[in-house]
Motif scaffolding. Sequence first.
Motif, PDB file in Angstrom:
ATOM      1  N   THR A  92       6.688  -0.361   2.067  1.00 36.62           N
ATOM      2  CA  THR A  92       7.847  -1.247   2.090  1.00 36.62           C
ATOM      3  C   THR A  92       7.442  -2.605   1.549  1.00 36.62           C
ATOM      4  OG1 THR A  92       7.336  -1.924   4.354  1.00 36.62           O
ATOM      5  CG2 THR A  92       8.906  -0.094   4.076  1.00 36.62           C
ATOM      6  N   GLY A  93       8.428  -3.378   1.169  1.00 41.11           N
ATOM      7  CA  GLY A  93       8.154  -4.733   0.702  1.00 41.11           C
ATOM      8  C   GLY A  93       7.527  -4.759  -0.675  1.00 41.11           C
ATOM      9  N   ARG A  94       6.566  -5.642  -0.866  1.00 37.32           N
ATOM     10  CA  ARG A  94       5.989  -5.888  -2.185  1.00 37.32           C
ATOM     11  C   ARG A  94       4.820  -4.983  -2.521  1.00 37.32           C
ATOM     12  NH1 ARG A  94       7.041 -11.017  -4.599  1.00 37.32           N
ATOM     13  NH2 ARG A  94       8.705 -12.096  -3.499  1.00 37.32           N
ATOM     14  N   GLU A  95       4.417  -4.120  -1.592  1.00 32.37           N
ATOM     15  CA  GLU A  95       3.248  -3.270  -1.830  1.00 32.37           C
ATOM     16  C   GLU A  95       3.550  -1.826  -1.477  1.00 32.37           C
ATOM     17  OE1 GLU A  95      -0.741  -4.789  -0.906  1.00 32.37           O
ATOM     18  OE2 GLU A  95      -1.019  -2.971   0.296  1.00 32.37           O
ATOM     19  N   MET A  96       3.080  -0.905  -2.318  1.00 33.30           N
ATOM     20  CA  MET A  96       3.207   0.521  -2.060  1.00 33.30           C
ATOM     21  C   MET A  96       1.824   1.145  -2.115  1.00 33.30           C
ATOM     22  SD  MET A  96       6.534   1.174  -1.765  1.00 33.30           S
ATOM     23  CE  MET A  96       7.152   2.727  -2.372  1.00 33.30           C
ATOM     24  N   GLU A  97       1.661   2.241  -1.380  1.00 33.95           N
ATOM     25  CA  GLU A  97       0.392   2.966  -1.408  1.00 33.95           C
ATOM     26  C   GLU A  97       0.565   4.251  -2.209  1.00 33.95           C
ATOM     27  OE1 GLU A  97      -2.825   5.007   1.628  1.00 33.95           O
ATOM     28  OE2 GLU A  97      -1.711   3.232   2.281  1.00 33.95           O
TER      29      GLU A  97
ATOM     30  N   ARG B  49      12.498  -2.978  -7.643  1.00 35.38           N
ATOM     31  CA  ARG B  49      12.614  -3.081  -6.183  1.00 35.38           C
ATOM     32  C   ARG B  49      11.842  -4.266  -5.618  1.00 35.38           C
ATOM     33  NH1 ARG B  49      11.825   3.058  -3.807  1.00 35.38           N
ATOM     34  NH2 ARG B  49      13.048   4.175  -5.378  1.00 35.38           N
ATOM     35  N   GLY B  50      11.158  -4.992  -6.480  1.00 38.55           N
ATOM     36  CA  GLY B  50      10.374  -6.136  -6.021  1.00 38.55           C
ATOM     37  C   GLY B  50       8.956  -5.798  -5.646  1.00 38.55           C
ATOM     38  N   VAL B  51       8.499  -4.583  -5.935  1.00 38.61           N
ATOM     39  CA  VAL B  51       7.122  -4.192  -5.630  1.00 38.61           C
ATOM     40  C   VAL B  51       6.194  -4.868  -6.630  1.00 38.61           C
ATOM     41  CG1 VAL B  51       5.507  -2.259  -5.430  1.00 38.61           C
ATOM     42  CG2 VAL B  51       7.867  -2.005  -4.646  1.00 38.61           C
ATOM     43  N   ARG B  52       5.136  -5.478  -6.139  1.00 40.15           N
ATOM     44  CA  ARG B  52       4.205  -6.201  -6.991  1.00 40.15           C
ATOM     45  C   ARG B  52       2.838  -5.517  -7.098  1.00 40.15           C
ATOM     46  NH1 ARG B  52       8.225  -7.615  -8.388  1.00 40.15           N
ATOM     47  NH2 ARG B  52       9.272  -9.617  -8.199  1.00 40.15           N
ATOM     48  N   THR B  53       2.488  -4.735  -6.088  1.00 42.14           N
ATOM     49  CA  THR B  53       1.143  -4.165  -6.023  1.00 42.14           C
ATOM     50  C   THR B  53       1.217  -2.702  -5.628  1.00 42.14           C
ATOM     51  OG1 THR B  53       0.254  -6.304  -5.315  1.00 42.14           O
ATOM     52  CG2 THR B  53      -1.132  -4.380  -4.937  1.00 42.14           C
ATOM     53  N   ILE B  54       0.404  -1.884  -6.271  1.00 40.04           N
ATOM     54  CA  ILE B  54       0.209  -0.491  -5.859  1.00 40.04           C
ATOM     55  C   ILE B  54      -1.249  -0.363  -5.441  1.00 40.04           C
ATOM     56  CG2 ILE B  54       0.118   1.915  -6.620  1.00 40.04           C
ATOM     57  CD1 ILE B  54       2.371   1.249  -8.601  1.00 40.04           C
ATOM     58  N   ARG B  55      -1.450   0.094  -4.211  1.00 39.39           N
ATOM     59  CA  ARG B  55      -2.800   0.218  -3.669  1.00 39.39           C
ATOM     60  C   ARG B  55      -3.108   1.693  -3.441  1.00 39.39           C
ATOM     61  NH1 ARG B  55      -5.504  -4.048  -1.938  1.00 39.39           N
ATOM     62  NH2 ARG B  55      -3.562  -5.228  -1.783  1.00 39.39           N
ATOM     63  N   ALA B  56      -4.350   2.076  -3.662  1.00 42.67           N
ATOM     64  CA  ALA B  56      -4.753   3.464  -3.448  1.00 42.67           C
ATOM     65  C   ALA B  56      -6.138   3.488  -2.818  1.00 42.67           C
ATOM     66  CB  ALA B  56      -4.768   4.230  -4.763  1.00 42.67           C
ATOM     67  N   TYR B  57      -6.397   4.548  -2.064  1.00 44.09           N
ATOM     68  CA  TYR B  57      -7.702   4.753  -1.435  1.00 44.09           C
ATOM     69  C   TYR B  57      -8.197   6.143  -1.808  1.00 44.09           C
ATOM     70  CZ  TYR B  57      -6.203   0.743   1.290  1.00 44.09           C
ATOM     71  OH  TYR B  57      -5.753  -0.489   1.652  1.00 44.09           O
ATOM     72  N   THR B  58      -9.473   6.230  -2.142  1.00 45.83           N
ATOM     73  CA  THR B  58     -10.055   7.523  -2.456  1.00 45.83           C
ATOM     74  C   THR B  58     -11.527   7.508  -2.079  1.00 45.83           C
ATOM     75  OG1 THR B  58     -10.242   9.227  -4.177  1.00 45.83           O
ATOM     76  CG2 THR B  58     -10.655   6.947  -4.858  1.00 45.83           C
TER      77      THR B  58
END
Length: 199
Positions: A105-110, A139-148
Motif C-alpha cells: 500500500t502507499g508509495r511502496e510495493m513488494e 497509483r503514486g507508487v514510487r518504489t518496488i522492493r524485493a527480497y531474495t
Amino acid sequence: MAFGYPQMSFIGYPIPIPCRGHSGFGLRTAVDRDAPVVLEHYLRLSPDDRRMRFCATMGPAALERHVERIGSRGGVVLLAFDGPLFKAPFLRPGAVRAVAELVGTGREMELGISVDSGLRRRGIGTELVETAAHLLAPRGVRTIRAYTLPGNRSFLAVARHCGATVEVGPDEVEVCFEVSALRRSYLRRRAGNAFRLGR
C-alpha cells in the motif's frame, strides 16, 4: 487486458519472432480463474527456485493456498503467457511462463517474481518489472522492493540491468527499484517496438 506491444511469439526459442497469427508471447494481469495455471507454473519450479522466489520452502499445499484469489487480492499480478493470450476458436492460451506479484500500500510495493528455468536471461523478467512499474506509477507508487537469496543470479541480473539498488546480506538480498526509472524504460521499449513493427 494485454500489455507489451507488439505481442511476441517465442516459437523457435530463444529467438522472439513477431507472429500476428500466433498472437504471441505477452503479458496480462491475472484474474482469479488463473489460479490453476499459476499453480502449474509454481509447481514446475525446482525446490531451489521456489526458495529463491518465496525465501521459504513451499510445498504443493502451501502453493495452492498462495494462489487462491490471485486476481483479487489487491496489488498487481502480471502473467507472461506463451501462445494466444485469450481463448478463441481453435486457439488456446499456452502455459504461464512467468509471474510477477506486487503487493503493498502507499508509495511502496513488494515484488515476488519467477520465470520458467528454460526462459531466463531473455528479458522476460525485465519486461515484467518495467510493465508493473508502468501500471503502478499512476497509483503514486514510487518504489518496488524485493527480497531474495544470494544465489538468485537471474533476478540479481535483472535488478542490476534495471539500475536497482542491491544490498547483499549473509542470508538475504534486498533489491530496491525506482518506479520512475522503470517506467521510462518501459515507454522507450514500447516506442522502439512500435517503430520496428512499422518499418
